[in-house]
Scaffold this motif. Sequence first.
Motif: not given
Length: 118
Positions: A14-31
Amino acid sequence: NFSGFDIAGVIMENANMSGSIFKDTIMSKAWAVGANLKGADFSNAIADRVVFNKANLEGAIFTNAVLSESSFKDANLKDTDFSDVYIGDFALRNICKNPTLGGENPTTGNPTRESLGC
């Protein structure tokens, strides 16, 4: 801007992360259940086994991202760009059934369904 960071296992429910940049990010197993990720850029990200259920991904960019075993149940995928993603056949079949999967990404101009190969 989360570009290049390792945020594996992050909880963004339920986080507000609109417009965030996750380029080249490792986010395995994120919820990311119910997260607002409208217009977020996940280009070249490793986002495998992420739970995007009920998330707002309208206008998001997943170009060249790894999305194997990620879940998008009831997510808003309008205008999302999935060009050149690796997702796996089982997940692809489920995503292609999403009724919001359509439109054209406002940034890249790529059509959503076609970018995913549905």
